[in-house]
Design a protein around this motif. Structure first.
Motif, PDB file in Angstrom:
ATOM      1  N   ASP A 260       0.714  -1.105  -0.080  1.00  0.00           N
ATOM      2  CA  ASP A 260      -0.157  -0.100  -0.006  1.00  0.00           C
ATOM      3  C   ASP A 260       0.953   1.347  -0.008  1.00  0.00           C
ATOM      4  O   ASP A 260       0.462   2.449   0.585  1.00  0.00           O
ATOM      5  CB  ASP A 260      -0.847  -0.135   1.480  1.00  0.00           C
ATOM      6  N   VAL A 261       1.886   1.041  -0.681  1.00  0.00           N
ATOM      7  CA  VAL A 261       2.960   2.332  -0.362  1.00  0.00           C
ATOM      8  C   VAL A 261       2.287   3.489  -1.275  1.00  0.00           C
ATOM      9  O   VAL A 261       2.449   4.638  -0.761  1.00  0.00           O
ATOM     10  CB  VAL A 261       4.263   2.037  -1.128  1.00  0.00           C
ATOM     11  N   GLU A 262       1.483   3.432  -2.322  1.00  0.00           N
ATOM     12  CA  GLU A 262       0.920   4.622  -2.716  1.00  0.00           C
ATOM     13  C   GLU A 262      -0.117   5.347  -1.837  1.00  0.00           C
ATOM     14  O   GLU A 262      -0.405   6.462  -1.961  1.00  0.00           O
ATOM     15  CB  GLU A 262       0.180   4.236  -4.185  1.00  0.00           C
ATOM     16  N   GLU A 263      -0.576   4.755  -0.957  1.00  0.00           N
ATOM     17  CA  GLU A 263      -1.611   5.087   0.029  1.00  0.00           C
ATOM     18  C   GLU A 263      -0.949   5.479   1.389  1.00  0.00           C
ATOM     19  O   GLU A 263      -1.358   6.381   1.783  1.00  0.00           O
ATOM     20  CB  GLU A 263      -2.832   4.296   0.338  1.00  0.00           C
ATOM     21  N   ASP A 264      -0.117   4.768   1.841  1.00  0.00           N
ATOM     22  CA  ASP A 264       0.534   4.962   3.091  1.00  0.00           C
ATOM     23  C   ASP A 264       1.812   6.141   3.027  1.00  0.00           C
ATOM     24  O   ASP A 264       1.873   6.777   4.087  1.00  0.00           O
ATOM     25  CB  ASP A 264       0.969   3.740   4.014  1.00  0.00           C
ATOM     26  N   ALA A 265       2.608   5.732   2.101  1.00  0.00           N
ATOM     27  CA  ALA A 265       3.736   6.670   2.223  1.00  0.00           C
ATOM     28  C   ALA A 265       3.524   8.223   2.006  1.00  0.00           C
ATOM     29  O   ALA A 265       3.856   8.849   2.829  1.00  0.00           O
ATOM     30  CB  ALA A 265       4.802   6.263   1.001  1.00  0.00           C
ATOM     31  N   PRO A 266       2.674   8.498   1.124  1.00  0.00           N
ATOM     32  CA  PRO A 266       1.879  10.047   1.277  1.00  0.00           C
ATOM     33  C   PRO A 266       1.715  10.395   2.462  1.00  0.00           C
ATOM     34  O   PRO A 266       1.956  11.735   3.123  1.00  0.00           O
ATOM     35  CB  PRO A 266       1.078  10.230   0.351  1.00  0.00           C
ATOM     36  N   PHE A 267       0.927   9.661   3.378  1.00  0.00           N
ATOM     37  CA  PHE A 267       0.523  10.178   4.694  1.00  0.00           C
ATOM     38  C   PHE A 267       1.866  10.254   5.665  1.00  0.00           C
ATOM     39  O   PHE A 267       1.961  11.390   6.405  1.00  0.00           O
ATOM     40  CB  PHE A 267      -0.258   8.911   5.355  1.00  0.00           C
ATOM     41  N   ILE A 268       2.736   9.441   5.365  1.00  0.00           N
ATOM     42  CA  ILE A 268       4.119   9.601   6.186  1.00  0.00           C
ATOM     43  C   ILE A 268       5.016  10.693   5.976  1.00  0.00           C
ATOM     44  O   ILE A 268       5.199  11.459   6.638  1.00  0.00           O
ATOM     45  CB  ILE A 268       4.856   8.351   6.246  1.00  0.00           C
ATOM     46  N   LEU A 269       5.118  10.960   4.570  1.00  0.00           N
ATOM     47  CA  LEU A 269       5.638  12.113   4.199  1.00  0.00           C
ATOM     48  C   LEU A 269       5.148  13.257   4.500  1.00  0.00           C
ATOM     49  O   LEU A 269       5.942  14.518   4.829  1.00  0.00           O
ATOM     50  CB  LEU A 269       5.762  11.877   2.587  1.00  0.00           C
ATOM     51  N   THR A 270       3.545  13.594   4.640  1.00  0.00           N
ATOM     52  CA  THR A 270       2.893  14.789   4.875  1.00  0.00           C
ATOM     53  C   THR A 270       3.338  15.135   6.356  1.00  0.00           C
ATOM     54  O   THR A 270       3.358  16.200   6.725  1.00  0.00           O
ATOM     55  CB  THR A 270       1.557  14.521   4.693  1.00  0.00           C
ATOM     56  N   ARG A 271       3.451  13.919   7.095  1.00  0.00           N
ATOM     57  CA  ARG A 271       3.840  14.321   8.618  1.00  0.00           C
ATOM     58  C   ARG A 271       5.217  14.972   8.789  1.00  0.00           C
ATOM     59  O   ARG A 271       5.377  15.611   9.616  1.00  0.00           O
ATOM     60  CB  ARG A 271       3.728  13.079   9.243  1.00  0.00           C
TER      61      ARG A 271
END
Length: 476
Positions: A260-271
Motif C-alpha cells: 500500500d505504498v501509494e496510500e500510506d507513504a504520502p501520509f508519512i511524508l505529509t507528517r
C-alpha cells in the motif's frame, strides 16, 4: 663510569671466555687484564649487581667501549649502504611489475569497452577475452620487496586490486554480450513484427535484444529444471520505523513488501512536511533517501572508522555531490527506465574517483572494504529498480523518500535544510571562529554556499562545521 648499551655485548664477549677466579669475583682484580684494583684503579661493576659478579678497570672498559662504537658505526654504515643498494635493485623490479599490471589493466578496460560496442563482432569479442585471460595468467607472482623498502607490498597490492576489478568488468561485459548473442541467434525470424517495431525495409525479420528482465525469482525456477533447488531470498524488509508507522506486521512485510505504498507513504511524508503530489520535491527527497540507504549505511561506517578513512567534511561533501547525481538519475529513470539509476551506481561505487569538495580520498585507499561497499551500493540500487519495475516509477520514489524523512530529514535537498542552515549561521555568528578556515569568515557567503552548494566550501570548512556540531546529524 657509564657503559652504553651498545658496548655490553662487546665487554661480555671479552670477559666471559675466561674462567673467573675468586679475585675476579671478589672485586680484587680486573676480569679483563688481571690487574689488581688500587687507589688509582677503581673497580667498575659489570653485573649482575653493583656488589656481585665481575669487575673491570676503566682503561680496559674504555678500550672496549671505543671498539664497540667503531663496530656499531661500521654496522650502521653497512646497513645504510645495503639499504641503498636494495632500494636501487628494487626500483626496476617494482616498475616492471607495476608496468605489467597496468598494461593488462588497460587491456581489460579496452576489452570491456569493445564488448559493449555493437560494431565489434561477437567472435572478435570472444577472441579478445581469450587473449586477455592469457595475458592475465602470464603475470608472475608479486615480487617480495626488501625489508628496508617501506610500503612496498601495499603499493603492489593496490595495483593488483585495480587489475582484478578491471578483469571482473571485462568478463562481465563479454559474458553479457555473448549470452545475448547466443539467445538472439536462437530466435526464429518474426517478419510480422517488423511493422510494429518500425524496422528498415531490408530487415531480415530477426529482432535481437540486449536486455531481458526476468524478475528476481526466474533464476531459481531455471535452476530447478536442472535439478538444483535453492531457497529463494526473502524480499527486503521495511525499515523498523516505516513498519511501525504503517502498522505492518513482519508476516505481511514478507508477503507484500510495499502493498500500500501509494496510500500510506504520502501520509508519512505529509507528517514530515513533504507534499507527495509535488513531483520535484518528491524526487529530491527520494534522492536523499537513495544516498542514505545505498551509500551512507553499512560498510561506510567501517570506512569512516579506518585510520586512512575520510573525515566528516569529506563524507559531507561527497554526500552532496551524490545527492545531485541521484536526483538526475531518478529523473532519467522516469523516461528511460530504472536502468538509468546505474549512472548513480557508477559514480557512488567508483573506487578510483576522488571524492568531492577537493578531497583526495578514494575508495581504493581501503581495498579490503571497497569490494563489500561496491556490492552494498549495487544491491540497494537494484532493489529500487525492482520496485520501479514492479510498482512504477512513483512507487520507487515514495519508497526512498520515506527513508529520507526517517534517516536524514534535514539533509541538503530536504525541505528542512534551509531552517537547519539558518540555525547553523546563527550559532556560527556567536562562537569564536579564530581557528576556522578563511572561507568561513564571510557569514553571508557561507550561508549562500550552504543553501546552494555546500561542497563548494571545501572539505576543511565542512569538517570544521561538523566538529562544531553546527548542523544536526540528519543534515550530514
Amino acid at each position: 663510569m657509564h657503559i652504553p648499551a651498545y658496548a655490553h655485548d662487546t665487554i661480555l664477549a671479552a670477559a666471559l671466555p675466561r674462567l673467573p677466579t675468586s679475585r675476579h669475583v671478589g672485586g680484587l682484580d680486573c676480569c679483563l687484564c688481571d690487574r689488581s684494583f688500587e687507589d688509582d684503579l677503581a673497580a667498575i661493576p659489570l653485573g649482575p649487581t653493583q656488589t656481585s659478579g665481575l669487575f673491570g678497570c676503566r682503561p680496559c672498559l674504555t678500550q672496549l667501549i671505543a671498539r664497540a662504537r667503531r663496530e656499531r658505526d661500521s654496522a650502521l654504515a653497512h646497513d645504510a649502504k645495503q639499504a641503498r643498494a636494495e632500494s636501487v635493485a628494487w626500483a626496476p623490479v617494482r616498475e616492471r611489475y607495476l608496468s605489467q599490471l597496468g598494461s593488462v589493466r588497460q587491456a581489460a578496460e579496452a576489452v570491456a569497452g569493445l564488448a559493449e560496442d555493437e560494431d565489434t563482432e561477437p567472435l572478435g569479442v570472444a577472441r579478445l577475452l581469450v587473449s586477455l585471460e592469457s595475458s592475465y595468467a602470464w603475470i608472475p607472482d608479486a615480487p617480495e620487496p626488501p625489508a628496508s623498502v617501506d610500503h612496498g607490498k601495499s603499493e603492489l597490492r593496490d595495483e593488483a586490486f585495480r587489475l582484478s576489478l578491471a578483469m571482473i568488468t571485462a568478463r562481465e561485459a563479454v559474458a553479457e554480450r555473448l549470452a545475448y548473442h547466443l539467445l538472439n541467434e536462437a530466435q526464429s525470424d518474426e517478419p510480422e513484427m517488423c511493422e510494429e517495431l518500425e524496422c528498415p525495409k531490408d530487415c531480415s525479420g530477426r529482432h535481437g535484444f540486449t536486455h531481458i528482465d526476468c524478475g528476481p525469482d526466474a533464476v531459481f525456477d531455471d535452476l530447478a529444471e536442472h535439478g538444483i533447488n535453492l531457497e529463494r531470498p526473502e524480499p527486503q524488509p521495511l525499515a523498523p520505523q516505516l513498519a511501525a508507522l504503517l502498522g505492518t506486521s513482519e508476516a505481511e512485510e514478507r508477503r507484500l513488501p510495499f502493498p500500500d505504498v501509494e496510500e500510506d507513504a504520502p501520509f508519512i511524508l505529509t507528517r514530515f512536511g513533504i507534499d507527495a503530489d509535488d513531483t520535484d520535491v518528491l524526487v529530491s527527497a527520494a534522492a536523499v533517501g537513495l544516498v542514505a540507504d545505498a551509500w551512507r549505511e553499512g560498510p561506510m561506517d567501517v570506512i569512516r572508522a579506518a585510520d586512512d578513512g575520510p573525515n566528516d567534511g569529506e563524507v559531507f561533501a561527497q554526500s552532496i555531490d551524490l545527492y545531485r547525481r541521484a536526483r538526475s538519475a531518478l529523473w532519467a529513470a522516469r523516461d528511460n527506465g530504472p536502468e538509468a539509476l546505474l549512472a548513480f551506481v557508477a559514480v557512488a561505487s567508483d573506487v578510483d574517483l576522488p571524492w568531492a569538495g577537493g578531497s583526495r580520498f578514494a575508495l581504493r585507499t581501503l581495498p579490503e572494504t571497497a569490494a563489500e561497499f561496491v556490492q552494498h551500493v549495487d544491491n540497494r540500487v537494484w532493489f529500487t529498480t525492482e520496485v520501479m519495475r514492479e510498482q512504477g516509477w512513483r512507487a520507487g520514489l515514495l519508497h526512498r523518500a520515506v527513508s529520507a524523512v526517517l534517516k536524514a530529514p534535514t539533509h541538503f535537498g530536504m525541505p528542512g535544510w534551509p531552517g537547519a542552515v539558518a540555525s547553523a549561521i546563527e550559532r556560527l555568528s556567536l562562537i569564536d571562529r579564530s581557528g576556522a578556515p578563511e572561507v568561513l569568515a564571510d557569514l553571508a557567503a557561507v550561508e549562500a554556499s550552504l543553501l546552494k552548494a555546500p561542497d563548494q566550501l571545501g572539505t576543511d570548512a565542512l569538517c570544521w562545521i561538523s566538529h562544531q556540531s553546527l548542523l544536526s546529524q540528519g543534515t550530514q
